[in-house]
Design a protein around this motif. Structure first.
Motif, PDB file in Angstrom:
ATOM      1  N   TRP A  28      22.381   7.317  15.707  1.00  8.28           N
ATOM      2  CA  TRP A  28      22.836   7.427  17.083  1.00  8.28           C
ATOM      3  C   TRP A  28      24.348   7.364  17.070  1.00  8.28           C
ATOM      4  O   TRP A  28      24.931   6.324  16.771  1.00  8.28           O
ATOM      5  CB  TRP A  28      22.260   6.318  17.943  1.00  8.28           C
ATOM      6  N   ALA A  30      28.211   7.081  18.285  1.00 10.43           N
ATOM      7  CA  ALA A  30      29.091   6.574  19.343  1.00 10.43           C
ATOM      8  C   ALA A  30      30.242   7.556  19.438  1.00 10.43           C
ATOM      9  O   ALA A  30      30.921   7.821  18.459  1.00 10.43           O
ATOM     10  CB  ALA A  30      29.616   5.185  18.990  1.00 10.43           C
ATOM     11  N   THR A  31      30.445   8.100  20.593  1.00  9.90           N
ATOM     12  CA  THR A  31      31.496   9.100  20.742  1.00  9.90           C
ATOM     13  C   THR A  31      32.836   8.411  20.929  1.00  9.90           C
ATOM     14  O   THR A  31      32.944   7.423  21.648  1.00  9.90           O
ATOM     15  CB  THR A  31      31.208  10.008  21.939  1.00  9.90           C
ATOM     16  N   PHE A  32      33.815   8.932  20.255  1.00  8.70           N
ATOM     17  CA  PHE A  32      35.185   8.465  20.440  1.00  8.70           C
ATOM     18  C   PHE A  32      36.047   9.713  20.553  1.00  8.70           C
ATOM     19  O   PHE A  32      36.826  10.027  19.669  1.00  8.70           O
ATOM     20  CB  PHE A  32      35.615   7.572  19.266  1.00  8.70           C
ATOM     21  N   MET A  42      31.153  17.702  22.224  1.00  9.11           N
ATOM     22  CA  MET A  42      30.205  17.803  23.330  1.00  9.11           C
ATOM     23  C   MET A  42      29.384  19.087  23.219  1.00  9.11           C
ATOM     24  O   MET A  42      28.186  19.086  23.508  1.00  9.11           O
ATOM     25  CB  MET A  42      30.939  17.759  24.665  1.00  9.11           C
ATOM     26  N   PHE A  59      23.803  10.445  22.455  1.00  9.14           N
ATOM     27  CA  PHE A  59      25.145   9.921  22.198  1.00  9.14           C
ATOM     28  C   PHE A  59      25.250   8.601  22.953  1.00  9.14           C
ATOM     29  O   PHE A  59      25.063   8.552  24.161  1.00  9.14           O
ATOM     30  CB  PHE A  59      26.223  10.891  22.685  1.00  9.14           C
ATOM     31  N   ARG A  60      25.529   7.541  22.244  1.00  8.46           N
ATOM     32  CA  ARG A  60      25.549   6.221  22.844  1.00  8.46           C
ATOM     33  C   ARG A  60      26.922   5.892  23.416  1.00  8.46           C
ATOM     34  O   ARG A  60      27.937   6.172  22.800  1.00  8.46           O
ATOM     35  CB  ARG A  60      25.173   5.153  21.816  1.00  8.46           C
ATOM     36  N   ALA A  61      26.930   5.268  24.583  1.00 12.82           N
ATOM     37  CA  ALA A  61      28.183   4.821  25.190  1.00 12.82           C
ATOM     38  C   ALA A  61      28.521   3.406  24.765  1.00 12.82           C
ATOM     39  O   ALA A  61      29.655   2.969  24.901  1.00 12.82           O
ATOM     40  CB  ALA A  61      28.079   4.895  26.708  1.00 12.82           C
ATOM     41  N   SER A  62      27.551   2.688  24.231  1.00 13.13           N
ATOM     42  CA  SER A  62      27.760   1.316  23.786  1.00 13.13           C
ATOM     43  C   SER A  62      27.806   1.277  22.261  1.00 13.13           C
ATOM     44  O   SER A  62      26.899   1.793  21.607  1.00 13.13           O
ATOM     45  CB  SER A  62      26.614   0.417  24.273  1.00 13.13           C
ATOM     46  N   VAL A  86      35.850  -1.173  18.610  1.00 17.02           N
ATOM     47  CA  VAL A  86      34.573  -0.478  18.781  1.00 17.02           C
ATOM     48  C   VAL A  86      33.834  -0.410  17.445  1.00 17.02           C
ATOM     49  O   VAL A  86      32.633  -0.651  17.364  1.00 17.02           O
ATOM     50  CB  VAL A  86      34.800   0.930  19.376  1.00 17.02           C
TER      51      VAL A  86
END
Length: 156
Positions: A28, A30-32, A42, A59-62, A86
């Motif tokens: 999973w 994490a987008t940066f 994207m 795509f996880r926001a956490s 992060v």
């Protein structure tokens, strides 16, 4: 991989190989996303390229729910501590893909305000070249990371 004494249709594997295979099928990210590379990232997650076939459709926001960080774009000196925070919040095992020339080397921006390579902040496992790299390049980087994990080249 069936052995000589194994019945037909029976596979054997080591536990570590099975775990590594499972890890590659359930990453999973994490987008940066920091700049123009984020748009290409994207697009990679959109239906045309379908990351879902690799088990990565979410795509996880956490950071606490992610095990892959995709750093897409240039990292400023002010953003570097946030990037590290992060990364530190992600559970082990965790991996990092540096996407684009700016994230990998600072790109054309050789000045005091930008980090000249995200590997100065977090350990990078795979570099995806380009300015900006297209979705196919990011997918190739993800598959390269999968190969490294499956082969045991990356041990966490």
């Amino acid at each position: 991989m069936a052995g000589p004494a194994s019945p037909p249709g029976f596979l054997t594997a080591t536990l570590q190989k099975a775990v590594n295979w499972a890890r590659t099928r359930s990453m999973w990210p994490a987008t940066f996303g920091l700049a123009c590379c984020a748009i290409e990232m994207m697009a990679t997650g959109a239906s045309h390229h379908d990351l879902g076939r690799f088990g990565m459709e979410v795509f996880r926001a956490s950071p606490r729910q992610a095990d892959l960080m995709i750093v897409a774009g240039r990292v400023s000196q002010k953003m570097a501590p946030v990037l590290r925070q992060v990364y530190d919040q992600m559970p082990d095992p965790k991996w990092v893909i540096s996407m684009g020339a700016c994230a990998s080397t600072g790109g054309m921006f050789n000045n005091y305000a930008l980090v000249q390579g995200v590997d100065q902040v977090v350990p990078v496992d795979v570099y995806v070249p380009g300015c900006p790299p297209g979705p196919q390049s990011l997918m190739h980087g993800i598959l390269t990371l999968h190969d490294k994990i499956r082969s045991g080249e990356i041990v966490r």
